[in-house]
Enzyme design. Sequence first.
Site, PDB file in Angstrom:
ATOM      1  N   LEU A   9       0.828  -1.207   0.000  1.00  0.00           N
ATOM      2  CA  LEU A   9       0.000   0.000   0.000  1.00  0.00           C
ATOM      3  C   LEU A   9       0.861   1.255   0.000  1.00  0.00           C
ATOM      4  CD1 LEU A   9      -2.737   1.398   0.137  1.00  0.00           C
ATOM      5  CD2 LEU A   9      -2.676   1.089   2.640  1.00  0.00           C
ATOM      6  N   ASP A  29      12.397   3.061  13.393  1.00  0.00           N
ATOM      7  CA  ASP A  29      11.779   2.113  14.325  1.00  0.00           C
ATOM      8  C   ASP A  29      10.543   2.740  14.954  1.00  0.00           C
ATOM      9  OD1 ASP A  29      11.115   0.209  16.171  1.00  0.00           O
ATOM     10  OD2 ASP A  29      12.974   0.329  17.326  1.00  0.00           O
ATOM     11  N   ALA A  71       2.553  -2.414   8.927  1.00  0.00           N
ATOM     12  CA  ALA A  71       1.725  -3.398   9.624  1.00  0.00           C
ATOM     13  C   ALA A  71       2.395  -4.762   9.619  1.00  0.00           C
ATOM     14  CB  ALA A  71       0.341  -3.512   8.979  1.00  0.00           C
ATOM     15  N   THR A 127       1.381  -8.374   8.986  1.00  0.00           N
ATOM     16  CA  THR A 127       0.212  -8.961   8.316  1.00  0.00           C
ATOM     17  C   THR A 127       0.278 -10.477   8.169  1.00  0.00           C
ATOM     18  OG1 THR A 127       1.232  -8.559   6.156  1.00  0.00           O
ATOM     19  CG2 THR A 127      -0.238  -6.844   7.018  1.00  0.00           C
ATOM     20  N   THR A 161      -8.155  -3.425   9.602  1.00  0.00           N
ATOM     21  CA  THR A 161      -8.511  -4.646   8.886  1.00  0.00           C
ATOM     22  C   THR A 161      -9.876  -5.198   9.273  1.00  0.00           C
ATOM     23  OG1 THR A 161      -7.845  -6.975   8.605  1.00  0.00           O
ATOM     24  CG2 THR A 161      -7.277  -5.945  10.670  1.00  0.00           C
ATOM     25  N   ASP A 162     -10.434  -6.002   8.378  1.00  0.00           N
ATOM     26  CA  ASP A 162     -11.670  -6.724   8.675  1.00  0.00           C
ATOM     27  C   ASP A 162     -11.489  -7.752   9.786  1.00  0.00           C
ATOM     28  OD1 ASP A 162     -10.037  -8.016   6.527  1.00  0.00           O
ATOM     29  OD2 ASP A 162     -11.483  -9.644   6.785  1.00  0.00           O
ATOM     30  N   TYR A 183      -3.530 -11.743  15.195  1.00  0.00           N
ATOM     31  CA  TYR A 183      -3.409 -10.655  14.224  1.00  0.00           C
ATOM     32  C   TYR A 183      -4.551  -9.662  14.415  1.00  0.00           C
ATOM     33  CZ  TYR A 183      -4.003  -8.189   9.798  1.00  0.00           C
ATOM     34  OH  TYR A 183      -4.193  -7.221   8.842  1.00  0.00           O
ATOM     35  N   LYS A 192      -4.434  -5.717  15.865  1.00  0.00           N
ATOM     36  CA  LYS A 192      -4.948  -4.601  15.059  1.00  0.00           C
ATOM     37  C   LYS A 192      -6.057  -3.861  15.809  1.00  0.00           C
ATOM     38  CE  LYS A 192      -3.959  -3.595  11.370  1.00  0.00           C
ATOM     39  NZ  LYS A 192      -2.947  -2.620  10.885  1.00  0.00           N
ATOM     40  N   TRP A 234      -8.821  -8.040   1.958  1.00  0.00           N
ATOM     41  CA  TRP A 234      -8.513  -8.756   0.717  1.00  0.00           C
ATOM     42  C   TRP A 234      -7.701  -7.876  -0.248  1.00  0.00           C
ATOM     43  CZ3 TRP A 234     -12.658 -12.665  -1.310  1.00  0.00           C
ATOM     44  CH2 TRP A 234     -13.123 -13.457  -0.256  1.00  0.00           C
TER      45      TRP A 234
END
Length: 290
Positions: free
Chosen positions: A11, A34, A58, A60, A99-100, A123, A127, A148
């Site tokens: 991204l 950092d 992130a 992921t 995130t979802d 995860y 988040k 996605w």
Amino acid sequence: MIWLIGNKGMLGTELSECFGRHGVAFFGTDRECDIVDPEALRAACAGKDVSWIVNCAAYTAVDKAEDEVVLARKINAVGPANMAKLASEIGAKFIHISTDYVFDGDGTRPYTEDDPVGPTGMYGRTKAEGEVFVRDGCARHFILRTAWLYGKHGSSFVHTMLKLMETKDSIGVVADQRGSPTWARDLAQAIATIIICDSSAYGTYHFTDEGNISWYDFALEIRRLGLKYGLLTREIPVKPLRTDEYPTKTKRPAWSVLSKCKIRDVLGCATPAWNLSLDVYLASIAADKR
């Protein structure tokens, strides 16, 4: 000046290119800064008039997060907490990507921003923690939840499918998990829209491309378009699987569909149809190979 943190990821790279197309001034940092160290963050922006901080950094690796909890929490929760606090100190607005996976995935209608979170794996938990820290640390924040995600500048389901379809005789893909494929370029454009408009409509928003399908449906469309644009040289069978036929360490959400009404109505961000964006994306991949 905009500070893009995590500028070398999928991204972040798309957003760098998007800022370039719009003539938006920015500077970027990646792993050399950092994010867990507040002093390193302060040093990175020292002497710069930063009006926006955008966090694209992130952790992921969904399954590895179960074993690397400390690392996942540092990147997904502690880092954003430090950024949010710094943004508040220097008077900058803050955009954070979530995130979802903060939801339990058991829904039957698109999740809205007001639905309660209930992550089932580390995860998602890290988040969700990051979201709380951002809200507490910086009043002038935007949290954008997505799902996605795919794009040119990192590994994704699209690239994995194209590779497997060229090297395997057949593949199986889960057909009972539904969500919305999202081109990283579309999300980057939404972020740019918020910044260019200098929005003050702070809060949590959802952004994905439009429509909802299964991973199996997604794979079939990748196969169709891959053949159309010459990215695939043959058509192999794709078998639909149940989730229990493809076990993973972390439970995947059966339902990852997010409502985009708020981001369209409040921020004016376009949410393109997933299949049209995928078509444009794969056409551009094919053009790059010529």
